[in-house]
Design a protein around this motif. Structure first.
Motif, short mmCIF file in Angstrom:
data_model
loop_
_atom_site.label_atom_id
_atom_site.label_comp_id
_atom_site.label_asym_id
_atom_site.label_seq_id
_atom_site.Cartn_x
_atom_site.Cartn_y
_atom_site.Cartn_z
N UNK A 705 29.75 -16.30 -10.08
CA UNK A 705 29.27 -17.68 -9.95
C UNK A 705 28.59 -17.90 -8.60
N UNK A 706 29.15 -17.30 -7.54
CA UNK A 706 28.56 -17.46 -6.21
C UNK A 706 27.17 -16.84 -6.14
N UNK A 707 27.03 -15.61 -6.68
CA UNK A 707 25.73 -14.94 -6.66
C UNK A 707 24.73 -15.69 -7.53
N UNK A 708 25.18 -16.20 -8.69
CA UNK A 708 24.31 -16.97 -9.57
C UNK A 708 23.80 -18.22 -8.85
N UNK A 709 24.70 -18.89 -8.15
CA UNK A 709 24.32 -20.09 -7.41
C UNK A 709 23.36 -19.75 -6.27
N UNK A 710 23.61 -18.61 -5.61
CA UNK A 710 22.77 -18.18 -4.49
C UNK A 710 21.34 -17.93 -4.94
N UNK A 711 21.19 -17.19 -6.04
CA UNK A 711 19.84 -16.83 -6.48
C UNK A 711 19.10 -18.05 -7.02
N UNK A 712 19.81 -18.95 -7.72
CA UNK A 712 19.15 -20.14 -8.25
C UNK A 712 18.72 -21.08 -7.13
N UNK A 713 19.55 -21.19 -6.09
CA UNK A 713 19.20 -22.04 -4.95
C UNK A 713 17.98 -21.47 -4.22
N UNK A 714 17.94 -20.13 -4.08
CA UNK A 714 16.79 -19.47 -3.44
C UNK A 714 15.51 -19.73 -4.23
N UNK A 715 15.60 -19.63 -5.55
CA UNK A 715 14.44 -19.87 -6.41
C UNK A 715 13.93 -21.30 -6.23
N UNK A 716 14.84 -22.26 -6.22
CA UNK A 716 14.42 -23.66 -6.06
C UNK A 716 13.76 -23.89 -4.70
N UNK A 717 14.28 -23.26 -3.66
CA UNK A 717 13.67 -23.40 -2.33
C UNK A 717 12.25 -22.82 -2.31
N UNK A 718 12.08 -21.65 -2.94
CA UNK A 718 10.75 -21.02 -2.98
C UNK A 718 9.77 -21.89 -3.75
N UNK A 719 10.21 -22.38 -4.91
CA UNK A 719 9.33 -23.25 -5.71
C UNK A 719 8.92 -24.49 -4.91
N UNK A 720 9.89 -25.11 -4.25
CA UNK A 720 9.59 -26.31 -3.49
C UNK A 720 8.63 -26.06 -2.34
N UNK A 721 8.78 -24.89 -1.70
CA UNK A 721 7.93 -24.60 -0.53
C UNK A 721 6.51 -24.22 -0.93
N UNK A 722 6.35 -23.24 -1.83
CA UNK A 722 4.99 -22.74 -2.12
C UNK A 722 4.21 -23.69 -3.02
N UNK A 723 4.88 -24.34 -3.97
CA UNK A 723 4.18 -25.31 -4.82
C UNK A 723 3.85 -26.56 -4.01
N UNK A 724 4.77 -26.94 -3.11
CA UNK A 724 4.53 -28.10 -2.26
C UNK A 724 3.36 -27.89 -1.31
#
Length: 727
Positions: A705-724
């Motif tokens: 669960x921790x690793x799943x949360x880590x990777x999903x949070x990283x994905x959201x940060x990348x999407x927010x940064x590069x799309x933004x």
């Protein structure tokens, strides 16, 4: 010294011969003018002291001191053509006039040129003697030649030169077939093994992949290949199959040559940015034999690409014919490879005539694209026009019971030798494949040929040749100064980065050696995980390692994503484990033409004072078919050993990173992209985390669960940064 422009030179090889005659004449005149001065400088009387009725005084000579000569010799080694400023500075140090310095350097250059010409003349004379001796031997051999059909004396004078050449070639080919058949006959009566012996290429998946960890001696062939039906079950060819394999390889070689060298109507030129396409009807007319008609359910993929690479033809052939080197150089494409049986090792101490039966698995760096497994024969031949050719062709028609989702029509490359250690490579990829299992977001990429086609093979080879040239460089450039204090340390750091990249590439795809588990649903961006136990492996930390990967589409160009992820200044925007600390680049090694191709050593200065500073080894690499940003935390003590030139194989690494692929051939390089299939980027994020340092421990659901949360949070940060950024 490694310089980026050393790679640009191979794009201008054809310009070497276009200097105008006037320019060449000017250079010759300049050299002649420069040589008209001595080491001993003469001084003539000034105009005021001269008397027209008086005989001229004897010219005075100034001999240089031993110290002056030694200093100028030392300077000459560094800079044979000093400019005015350098001559003045050198003259000031040695107590000489700039003109004296100029004349000495002119003389020295003339002297070196003469020595070089004498050396070349000696070499040419020796070569000439060898050729003369060979000519005498050939004449004697021709005088004793016999007819291959009747055994009587050959009447060479009665046939044309072309006919004579063809007959000699025919005899040589017949002898080669007899020799290979003799080798095959040696195997009669020997039982075939259920699992063939592992080649070095097979062991690479253990040494460098994220596949099965553990000591090599405790792993059987079945465990190594997991659920790989084809690679696990295929054994070497039977004795009755070997003559058919030889005949198939010879026909495939002829087909490859024609496919690589023929233009229209076999290949239809592309329009705009699209690549040329194979005319299927013309192909079947031109090559009616081959491996038979296309099976139902498979579709054809054919592509052709050429480039010039900074590697000589001998090394290229060796890489292609050695399963270990081949799968290492093309680790982003070849997830696993093994040689089942070598039917011929070649003649005359090289790979000319080498023939081997192999299996291989080809991948795209994403769990969403199934790998392609092939059982094929690889044949290498040196042609009389100085071109080497290496061809693969599937042997599935010899195994009618096996069901293959991919078969390889004659595919491979032609390698032409060029001056200065360069080679021109023409690559042909021609396969028939069932790609219905490819996820929808990757279909455009696969259909374009960028996923498995010739362009990807050629771009990867060009990039790897750049990396190898960087490793071979002995000097440290000004931009690499800092913690790298020696050429040995530089080389060790590059080798460590190479192992890191290979480990990442081997574990990020959908190889059947891995068992990925999807955590939720069936969407494209769902996280897939797998666990491995690491035991007695000096290259990895011991314990339970959890690998997690996810792939998704971004509506921005790949270059923007690549630049964002590789930049240490923007790392804190996506890297949760750095805790928002300041990231500082301690070392930087450029290893390619593109500024994005580099190896870096980063230090994360955490804002949490209780945490010790962390080092991160990172390599970023890019070519026209894809980009990677791969990194791994490294121990400070171990990294100091590497930077001092120590063995990098004992540094424990768990690489994580990103694979960035274009979403099709007409990728938009600027602005926003509307939807999947019209451009943008396909990003795969892969993490490896040591969840327990005890290999025998049980994996807890909390860790997953921790690793799943880590990777999903990283994905959201990348999407927010590069799309933004592009908004």
């Amino acid at each position: 010294m490694f310089q980026p422009n050393m790679f640009d030179s191979h794009h201008h090889l054809l310009d070497l011969g276009h200097k105008s005659p006037e320019n060449e004449l000017d250079l010759i005149r300049d050299d002649e003018y420069e040589s008209k001065s001595g080491t001993d400088i003469m001084e003539a009387p000034s105009g005021d002291d001269q008397d027209p009725n008086q005989r001229p005084k004897k010219k005075r000579y100034h001999r240089h001191t031993q110290h002056q000569i030694q200093e100028m010799e030392s300077f000459f080694k560094e800079c044979p053509h000093p400019d005015d400023k350098q001559r003045k500075e050198l003259g000031r140090r040695l107590g000489l006039e700039p003109l004296q310095i100029k004349f000495w350097f002119q003389n020295k250059r003339t002297q070196m040129k003469a020595q070089h010409e004498r050396h070349e003349n000696t070499q040419l004379r020796n070569d000439n003697d060898k050729l003369r001796a060979e000519n005498v031997r050939y004449k004697e051999a021709l005088s004793n030649a016999t007819c291959p059909n009747c055994g009587g004396p050959a009447a060479i004078g009665e046939m044309s030169f072309d006919e004579q050449h063809l007959r000699i070639e025919n005899v040589r080919l017949r002898e080669e077939i007899d020799r290979i058949s003799g080798i095959a006959a040696k195997y009669v009566g020997k039982p075939m093994l259920t699992y063939p012996h592992l080649s070095p290429g097979a062991s690479r998946s253990l040494d460098l992949g994220v596949g099965n960890f553990g000591s090599h001696g405790s792993i059987s062939a079945g465990e190594i290949y997991g659920a790989a039906d084809l690679l696990r079950s295929v054994s070497g060819p039977s004795d009755s199959e070997k003559p058919m394999i030889i005949e198939l390889a010879v026909a495939a070689m002829e087909e490859l040559i024609r496919m690589a060298q023929t233009g229209e109507p076999l290949w239809i030129p592309g329009t705009g940015n699209s690549a040329e396409a194979l005319n299927e009807e013309e192909y079947m007319r031109t090559f009616p034999r081959g491996i038979g008609p296309k099976p139902l359910g498979l579709k054809s993929e054919a592509s052709r690409e050429s480039t010039v690479v900074i590697m000589n033809h001998i090394n290229l052939v060796e890489i292609l014919m050695d399963a270990n080197q081949w799968s290492s150089v093309f680790s982003s494409i070849v997830s696993r490879a093994m040689t089942l049986e070598i039917l011929s090792t070649g003649v005359a101490g090289n790979y000319n005539g080498a023939l081997q039966v192999m299996t291989a698995e080809f991948q795209v760096p994403s769990p969403l694209v199934p790998t392609r497994e092939n059982y094929f024969v690889r044949y290498c031949k040196h042609h009389s026009d100085g071109i080497w050719a290496v061809v693969d062709v599937s042997l599935d028609n010899l195994r009618p019971t096996s069901v293959s989702r991919c078969r390889r029509r004659p595919s491979g490359c032609l390698i032409q030798e060029l001056p200065n250690g360069y080679s021109k490579v023409t690559w042909v990829e021609h396969v028939e494949v069932d790609d219905r299992a490819v996820h929808s977001i990757y279909k455009t990429l696969v259909n374009s040929g960028l996923a498995f086609g010739a362009r990807r093979w050629v771009a990867t080879l060009d990039r790897q040749c750049e990396r190898l040239a960087s490793v071979m460089a002995n000097n440290i450039t000004a931009g690499e100064a800092g913690v790298i204090s020696s050429p040995e340390g530089r080389k060790s750091m590059l080798k460590l980065a190479e192992r890191m990249v290979m480990s990442f590439c081997t574990g990020v795809g959908a190889s059947t050696a891995h068992t990925w588990t999807t955590l939720s649903g069936s969407g494209a961006d769902d996280v897939r995980v797998m666990t491995r136990k690491s035991v007695d492996d000096p290259g990895r930390p011991p314990g339970i390692v959890l690998s997690a990967a996810t792939s998704f589409w971004l509506p921005v160009p790949p270059k923007r994503v690549f630049d964002f992820l590789r930049d240490e200044n923007s790392r804190s925007e996506w890297d949760i484990l750095s805790n928002g600390g300041l990231v500082q680049e301690m070392a930087h090694i450029a290893n390619g033409r593109d500024p994005g191709n580099s190896v870096s050593l980063l230090r994360v200065n955490s804002s949490n004072s209780s945490q010790s500073n962390m080092l991160i080894l990172q390599e970023s690499c890019t070519d026209s078919t894809g980009s990677y940003v791969i990194y791994a935390p490294v121990d400070i003590v171990a990294m100091n050993v590497v930077l001092s030139g120590g063995d990098p194989d004992y540094v424990a690494l768990l690489p994580s990173g990103f694979a960035i692929l274009p979403n099709g051939p007409n990728n938009i390089q600027a602005g926003e992209v509307a939807e999947v299939g019209s451009g943008g980027s396909l990003l795969t994020v892969a993490f490896q985390i040591l969840v327990d340092s005890v290999p025998t421990a049980k994996l807890s659901l909390g860790s997953v669960a921790t690793v799943n949360s880590l990777i999903k949070c990283t994905v959201e940060r990348i999407k927010g940064a590069v799309v933004g950024e592009g908004a």
